[in-house]
Design a protein around this motif. Sequence first.
Motif, short mmCIF file in Angstrom:
data_model
loop_
_atom_site.label_atom_id
_atom_site.label_comp_id
_atom_site.label_asym_id
_atom_site.label_seq_id
_atom_site.Cartn_x
_atom_site.Cartn_y
_atom_site.Cartn_z
N ASP A 16 1.42 -0.93 -0.03
CA ASP A 16 -0.15 -0.21 0.00
C ASP A 16 0.62 1.85 -0.02
O ASP A 16 1.41 1.27 0.94
CB ASP A 16 -1.08 -0.04 1.19
N CYS A 110 -2.34 -1.82 -3.76
CA CYS A 110 -3.83 -0.20 -4.22
C CYS A 110 -3.02 0.70 -5.20
O CYS A 110 -1.83 1.42 -5.41
CB CYS A 110 -4.07 -0.43 -2.70
N THR A 140 -8.48 0.78 -4.17
CA THR A 140 -7.87 0.70 -2.93
C THR A 140 -9.73 0.36 -1.85
O THR A 140 -9.46 0.18 -0.38
CB THR A 140 -7.74 1.78 -2.35
N ALA A 323 -6.65 -1.14 4.57
CA ALA A 323 -6.15 -1.26 3.25
C ALA A 323 -5.61 -2.20 2.63
O ALA A 323 -5.94 -3.70 2.25
CB ALA A 323 -5.67 0.42 2.25
#
Length: 345
Positions: A16, A110, A140, A323
Amino acid sequence: MTISLEALRRCSIAVDLGAARTRVYLRRTGLIVDEPTVAAVNTHTGGLIAVGALAERMTGRTPEHIRVVRPVSNGTVVDIDMAQRMLRLLLGNKLRRAWRRRPLVSAAVCVQHDADPLAQRAAVETLTGIGAKRVELVDTLIAAAVGCGLPVERPEATMIVVCGAATTQVAVLSLGSIVAAERVPVGGETVDHAVVQYLRNEHALMLPSQAVRPLQLLLKNSADGAPAPPSTEVHGRDVATGLARTVRIDVGSVRSAIRTPLTGVLDAIGTVLRRCPPDLVADLADRGIMLAGGSAVLPGFDTMLREATGMPVNIADHPDVCAVEGLGAMLDGKVQPLLLDAMVS
């Protein structure tokens, strides 16, 4: 973009790359990296001096030959080479010890819901540059919804608001897909800027960047009903003289100043609801809104949404890592696909 759970289960790491923090999840191991997305560079030699938390502490305190850079802006990788060098240092021995003799094959990352092809390509090139042979792109919003524990695979509406450092994404999900989504350029950095501008306009004081977050924590305590002083002292630099100065500010006035930029999120929620079928909107009246992202804990944010929408508003247990945790759950096979078999007459 479509998500193949089978393809995600073949991935080894989940990344992420946020504007504020970078998080890396290793399959069957958990979160191995959670550091600020910051790097400090020596402009004379081009070498990296520090990354992560150490580099963030250097912000505003470096001599001329040291430059603090952020390779990710607005959720998009803007400096691929610097992002790759930062990731190599952040992963470092952690990844080598975890892999031993097993090579890195594929990775998942993401990306924002409405990311353009250039933003998607930048994310792919960043991970392929550190050794990934294949990169899977995951929205995301869906990853955060899974990380929050929302039943995204059911034929019921779930609304999630992912509050990042630079942007806020709002979406309604059903049957494992996004029904409607909207993104606004409002986030934690916007609130920080509002606090700095308030102090500059009302008290002629320039606030150091490192002092904004402690002030937000004080505002959060007062917004949660905890005992907090009506005023507090803030140290900064006088705009006119340039000398160090201390002023006493009213906590309530600062809280009012940061509510103004957050109204953009209300407009995004209204836009998303207008795009949804009435049946899904009726579901949300009971299920409410789930807040995720590092800026979900902004002082008074959940209360403002609750008062404006009339719907229940909940904050995820660990909003900052939703996430990457959701993406990690997909890698570990904890998410089961919804099977819709065609009916034969």
